[in-house]
Design an enzyme around this catalytic site. Structure first.
Site, PDB file in Angstrom:
ATOM      1  N   ASN A 161       1.642  -3.308   1.761  1.00  0.00           N
ATOM      2  CA  ASN A 161       0.238  -3.062   1.461  1.00  0.00           C
ATOM      3  C   ASN A 161       0.071  -2.922  -0.050  1.00  0.00           C
ATOM      4  OD1 ASN A 161      -2.376  -2.109   1.238  1.00  0.00           O
ATOM      5  ND2 ASN A 161      -2.105  -0.364   2.628  1.00  0.00           N
ATOM      6  N   SER A 164      -1.012   0.926  -0.885  1.00  0.00           N
ATOM      7  CA  SER A 164      -0.430   1.804   0.123  1.00  0.00           C
ATOM      8  C   SER A 164      -0.491   3.271  -0.314  1.00  0.00           C
ATOM      9  CB  SER A 164       1.017   1.385   0.371  1.00  0.00           C
ATOM     10  OG  SER A 164       1.569   2.154   1.395  1.00  0.00           O
ATOM     11  N   SER A 165      -1.014   4.128   0.554  1.00  0.00           N
ATOM     12  CA  SER A 165      -1.045   5.569   0.251  1.00  0.00           C
ATOM     13  C   SER A 165       0.367   6.110   0.406  1.00  0.00           C
ATOM     14  CB  SER A 165      -1.946   6.315   1.228  1.00  0.00           C
ATOM     15  OG  SER A 165      -3.110   5.598   1.502  1.00  0.00           O
ATOM     16  N   SER A 170       1.495   1.196   8.134  1.00  0.00           N
ATOM     17  CA  SER A 170       1.108   0.879   6.764  1.00  0.00           C
ATOM     18  C   SER A 170       0.348  -0.445   6.724  1.00  0.00           C
ATOM     19  CB  SER A 170       2.353   0.800   5.890  1.00  0.00           C
ATOM     20  OG  SER A 170       1.973   0.498   4.580  1.00  0.00           O
ATOM     21  N   GLY A 171      -0.810  -0.436   6.076  1.00  0.00           N
ATOM     22  CA  GLY A 171      -1.600  -1.655   5.956  1.00  0.00           C
ATOM     23  C   GLY A 171      -2.558  -1.877   7.112  1.00  0.00           C
ATOM     24  N   GLY A 205       1.457   6.495   9.371  1.00  0.00           N
ATOM     25  CA  GLY A 205       1.820   6.284  10.769  1.00  0.00           C
ATOM     26  C   GLY A 205       3.328   6.191  10.939  1.00  0.00           C
ATOM     27  N   THR A 213      -6.871   4.134   5.310  1.00  0.00           N
ATOM     28  CA  THR A 213      -7.585   4.654   4.149  1.00  0.00           C
ATOM     29  C   THR A 213      -8.979   4.043   4.042  1.00  0.00           C
ATOM     30  OG1 THR A 213      -5.485   5.017   3.065  1.00  0.00           O
ATOM     31  CG2 THR A 213      -7.413   4.975   1.651  1.00  0.00           C
ATOM     32  N   GLU A 262       6.983   4.998  11.243  1.00  0.00           N
ATOM     33  CA  GLU A 262       7.674   3.953  10.473  1.00  0.00           C
ATOM     34  C   GLU A 262       9.066   3.701  11.039  1.00  0.00           C
ATOM     35  OE1 GLU A 262       7.665   4.991   6.302  1.00  0.00           O
ATOM     36  OE2 GLU A 262       5.567   4.397   6.095  1.00  0.00           O
TER      37      GLU A 262
HETATM   38  P1  ATP Z   1      -0.952   2.740   4.123  1.00  0.00           P
HETATM   39  O1  ATP Z   1      -0.350   3.497   5.248  1.00  0.00           O
HETATM   40  O2  ATP Z   1       0.021   1.829   3.467  1.00  0.00           O
HETATM   41  O3  ATP Z   1      -1.693   3.589   3.173  1.00  0.00           O
HETATM   42  P2  ATP Z   1      -3.481   1.970   5.294  1.00  0.00           P
HETATM   43  O4  ATP Z   1      -3.441   2.028   6.779  1.00  0.00           O
HETATM   44  O5  ATP Z   1      -4.142   3.104   4.600  1.00  0.00           O
HETATM   45  O6  ATP Z   1      -2.017   1.707   4.781  1.00  0.00           O
HETATM   46  P3  ATP Z   1      -5.482   0.397   3.947  1.00  0.00           P
HETATM   47  O7  ATP Z   1      -5.026   0.584   2.565  1.00  0.00           O
HETATM   48  O8  ATP Z   1      -6.634   1.186   4.444  1.00  0.00           O
HETATM   49  O9  ATP Z   1      -4.224   0.594   4.924  1.00  0.00           O
HETATM   50  O10 ATP Z   1      -5.811  -1.138   4.234  1.00  0.00           O
HETATM   51  C1  ATP Z   1      -5.047  -2.178   3.696  1.00  0.00           C
HETATM   52  C2  ATP Z   1      -5.940  -3.317   3.263  1.00  0.00           C
HETATM   53  O11 ATP Z   1      -6.562  -3.910   4.388  1.00  0.00           O
HETATM   54  C3  ATP Z   1      -7.099  -2.883   2.373  1.00  0.00           C
HETATM   55  O12 ATP Z   1      -6.712  -2.847   1.035  1.00  0.00           O
HETATM   56  C4  ATP Z   1      -8.126  -3.976   2.651  1.00  0.00           C
HETATM   57  O13 ATP Z   1      -7.840  -5.114   1.889  1.00  0.00           O
HETATM   58  C5  ATP Z   1      -7.880  -4.324   4.095  1.00  0.00           C
HETATM   59  N1  ATP Z   1      -8.828  -3.616   4.996  1.00  0.00           N
HETATM   60  C6  ATP Z   1      -8.587  -2.525   5.745  1.00  0.00           C
HETATM   61  N2  ATP Z   1      -9.680  -2.167   6.447  1.00  0.00           N
HETATM   62  C7  ATP Z   1     -10.644  -3.038   6.135  1.00  0.00           C
HETATM   63  C8  ATP Z   1     -12.015  -3.241   6.553  1.00  0.00           C
HETATM   64  N3  ATP Z   1     -12.599  -2.426   7.412  1.00  0.00           N
HETATM   65  N4  ATP Z   1     -12.690  -4.280   6.017  1.00  0.00           N
HETATM   66  C9  ATP Z   1     -12.102  -5.116   5.145  1.00  0.00           C
HETATM   67  N5  ATP Z   1     -10.828  -5.004   4.734  1.00  0.00           N
HETATM   68  C10 ATP Z   1     -10.098  -3.985   5.222  1.00  0.00           C
HETATM   69 MG    MG Z   2      -3.587   4.347   3.146  1.00  0.00          MG
END
Ligand code: ATP
Ligand code: MG
Length: 760
Positions: A225, A228-229, A179-180, A452, A184, A454
């Site tokens: 996050n 977070s999705s 997560s984070g 992913g 996404t 956890e």
């Molecule tokens: P979850 O499993 O909780 O959904 P996730 O892996 O989908 O987490 P994201 O929401 O994609 O995580 O990313 C978390 C934060 O990290 C985003 O809101 C953004 O602020 C930052 N981030 C991620 N990737 C990038 C990137 N390529 N450039 C800039 N910031 C990023």
């Molecule tokens: Mg996500």
């Protein structure tokens, strides 16, 4: 460039390929003999680069960058790479492949905003937690016409498009990470590239607009996050023969619905609730009797209403515009908002005790009357549905009154069901809008953004399902990258020292075996009216203790040895979450409503209940219907997903979170290492480096590159043509192997041929 490096410093052969602690080439003695730079592990676990001054016996003297000189055990030193290899863009190019070298290389790049690095066939993406200048039209152009080649989501997406067209095979981009970590965002970057290259029909705008919609309804602020999705997502993007996007289809997995009625201090419920409360027009507020967020108990309990830097009202307008674009009518949008308000008002419904047996009735107040109005039902019926349950005893139906806790559970179950039905309905509307038209499409690229692995202090049913899914995906990854690869080498008779890899089949068996596996036992216990979390835990211990991946823990707990580490699960709530009961009374209430959405929800719930997996319980309970358990439904979805992925060429992206703050520029070695291990990145590099990942049939190779030959070979057999090509292009003998049917190449070797071919 990098090509030069390949020939200057050839990877050393791997000496140790056994499944032992030492996975890496044992090169420290070489390094110490030559007095090279070496990695030294500090007591805090971090690695420091030291220069070996002297080695005598089992001890070495090293100097650290800060000038300190230390005497250390020689065997604790790990060889470092020469400076010329600093920051190589594929970890496969490292001469010394060991943990500190990999960590250092990634950090070196990360510090220079090069957040992407290849690990053989896998793309590693480290979350920058800030804007990095790597995206947008100029970059897209550069990757499209190959003037830019450094690792990037664009590059991997470009490969997927090309392979889809070249091989006529569907492709998938599988994104994982905790997560984070940036899954996404990465998925959106890939979609952006696909839209830019395959756009033209206009449908690409609709596809991109699904992101703000799904994020509003399926993402929430968590402690890990801010966005977070809380669901898994597969988006399948279809292309026409001419390579233009012709439509898309979204599938979602396991939305966390408990969040609607309950969330932790400092977290939020789904974004859309706050967006609605902050951004609805006065007219809409009036129509659905909307208050500000803090008026609602469901939103009040976690004591968190806003996210730093996020304008919920502004986002609300983005979402409504996106809904317009995917053709959700204004009328339907209003129904959606009415359902959201109904969920919020349900949370405000309270109960008063009406007899000395603790039976309750809902208090008739603004909450209750507003819910009735919003879903379009009779107030009396709503009161009954929230405070009684019909039971069948023999041929009679009796009405049982509910106690306070039963009534609260019933109310919350109704709120959760309305929300998750609404989510599914919205996805369905989006899919209708994106549906591939009558024109048949040829191929697709699917992007998977799924939670992913956890492992928290306390792990519940959600982690149990998520980690099971990851175990399955890991097997897909393993199979693709290691197993199939090796089988193919052996089949084609090429020289290949078998490399062992961690197989997680034992753990999957622990979950899936019938009748004595975790899932079967969970379903079985869920059907027993008297089953409890404790009887479930005891049953697991009774039947599974001999399994090497299982360990019974004290009380209601057990632990599983996953590929990514051991996780301790607390069975509290497992049975209830797996049964996911919505009593027939509530379904009947929804079907009697005058508004169309509740009616649709009710009929969807009834059609989902064909297979009597946990049927017992409902019959025992009386008039309730039969329903698939949550775990079984999830397993079915997962199998379907994997079947779909099996038929695609996969491209893997592993997202890494460099720190937990989250803050830009901070790189915590231990945290990164643990994630690299969890997703098998280190193994992949080891195996790919000793393998031949690119392969092509002799015929195809001869056909594809034969015309580049300077002499005429048209009369010769494909193998001779192929060999002639290899000679003409000076491909070194250690860079390829000739199999019975195919040619096998080390990474990157075919690039020269492709480039020449494209230029000709
Ligand atoms: P979850 O499993 O909780 O959904 P996730 O892996 O989908 O987490 P994201 O929401 O994609 O995580 O990313 C978390 C934060 O990290 C985003 O809101 C953004 O602020 C930052 N981030 C991620 N990737 C990038 C990137 N390529 N450039 C800039 N910031 C990023
Ligand atoms: Mg996500």
């Amino acid at each position: 460039g990098d090509e030069g490096l390949d020939t200057v410093v050839k990877p050393l052969p791997l000496i140790s390929t056994s499944r032992s602690e030492c996975r890496w080439a044992d090169t420290s003695s070489y390094a110490t003999n030559k007095k090279l730079q070496s990695w030294f592990q500090l007591p805090n676990g971090n690695w420091e680069l030291g220069k070996i001054l002297l080695t005598s016996g089992t001890e070495s003297t090293i100097s650290l960058p800060d000038g300190k000189v230390l005497k250390v055990k020689t065997e604790s030193l790990v060889a470092a790479n020469p400076d010329i290899l600093d920051g190589v863009d594929d970890l496969m190019q490292l001469s010394y492949l060991n943990e500190p070298s990999v960590l250092y290389n990634l950090q070196y790049r990360y510090n220079r905003d090069m957040i992407y690095t290849k690990a053989g066939p896998v793309l590693v993406a480290i979350n920058p937690f800030k804007e990095v200048p790597l995206y947008g039209n100029n970059y897209i152009e550069a990757y499209k016409n190959k003037s830019m080649e450094s690792p990037h989501v664009y590059a991997i997406t470009d490969t997927a498009i090309r392979e889809m067209i070249r091989d006529e095979v569907n492709q998938s981009i599988i994104i994982s990470g905790e997560s984070g970590a940036g899954k996404t965002e990465t998925a959106k970057i890939a979609m952006q590239y696909l839209a830019a290259l395959g756009g033209g029909s206009g449908i690409e705008y609709e596809i991109l607009k699904t992101n703000p919609i799904l994020e509003a309804f399926g993402n929430a602020k968590t402690l890990r996050n801010d966005n977070s999705s809380r669901f898994g997502k597969l988006i399948e993007i279809h292309f026409s023969e001419t390579g233009k996007i012709s439509g898309a289809k979204i599938q979602t997995f396991l939305l966390e619905k408990s969040r609607v009625v309950q969330c932790m201090e400092g977290e939020r419920s789904y974004h859309i609730f706050y967006q609605l409360c902050a951004g609805a027009s006065p007219k809409l507020r009036d129509k659905i009797n909307l208050k500000i967020a803090s008026e609602y108990k469901y939103l009040r309990q976690s004591n968190c209403y806003t996210i730093t830097g996020v304008d919920d009202a502004g986002r609300f307008h983005v979402v409504t515009e996106a809904l317009d674009i995917v053709h959700v009518s204004k009328e339907n949008q209003e129904s959606v908002f009415a359902m959201l308000a109904a969920v919020l008002w349900l949370g405000n419904v309270s109960f008063s005790v009406v007899d000395n047996e603790n039976h309750v009735e809902p208090v008739v107040d603004e909450g209750l009357t507003t819910v009735a109005k919003l879903i379009g039902c009779n107030l009396g019926e709503l009161k009954l549905a929230l405070s009684t349950r019909k039971m069948r005893v023999g041929n009679d139906t009796i009405v049982q009154r509910l106690t306070l806790s039963q009534a609260i559970d019933t109310r919350d179950a109704l709120a959760k069901s309305i929300y998750s039905c609404l989510f599914d309905w919205l996805v369905e509307q989006v899919n209708k809008s994106l549906a591939v038209g009558k024109r048949r499409t040829s191929r697709s690229i699917s992007i998977l953004d799924i939670y992913g692995f956890e492992s928290f202090e306390r792990n519940s049913f959600e982690q149990f399902c998520i980690n099971y899914a990851n175990e399955r995906l890991q097997q897909h990854f393993n199979r693709h990258l290691f197993k199939l690869e090796q089988e193919e080498y052996i089949q084609d008779g090429i020289d290949w020292a078998k490399v062992e890899f961690e197989d997680n089949q034992d753990c999957l068996n622990l979950f899936e075996k019938k009748p004595l596996g975790l899932l079967s036992l969970l379903d079985e216990e869920s059907t027993f009216p008297n089953g409890t979390d404790l009887t479930f835990a005891n049953k697991l211990k009774q039947h599974l203790n001999s399994n090497s991946c299982f360990r019974g823990e004290r009380g209601k707990a057990f632990s599983v040895r996953h590929y990514a580490g051991e996780v301790n699960y607390d069975t509290t709530g497992f049975l209830e979450k797996n049964r996911d009961l919505l009593h027939l009374d509530s379904i009947q209430l929804l079907s009697s409503c005058s508004c169309h959405l509740p009616q649709i929800f009710a009929s969807n719930m009834l059609t989902q209940t064909e297979k009597p997996i946990v049927g017992h319980l409902y019959k025992a309970g009386g008039a309730d219907s039969q329903k698939l358990s949550v775990a079984t439904k999830f397993k079915g979805q997962l199998f379907q997903l994997l079947q779909r992925l099996e038929n695609t060429t996969p491209h893997f992206i592993r997202c890494i979170k460099p720190n937990n703050s989250p803050s830009p520029g901070t790189y915590e070695q231990g945290l990164v290492l643990q994630q690299l291990k969890c997703c098998g990145v280190l193994e992949v590099v080891r195996i790919s480096r000793s393998g031949f990942p690119t392969r092509m049939l002799h015929q195809k190779f001869a056909r594809r590159y034969g015309f580049l030959l300077l002499e005429n070979v048209s009369s010769q057999d494909p193998l001779s043509v192929s060999v002639a090509i290899l000679h003409q292009f000076n491909i070194m003998p250690e860079m390829y192997q000739v199999g019975y049917t195919k040619l096998f190449f080390r990474t990157g070797q075919i690039g020269v041929l492709e480039d020449t071919r494209n230029r000709t």
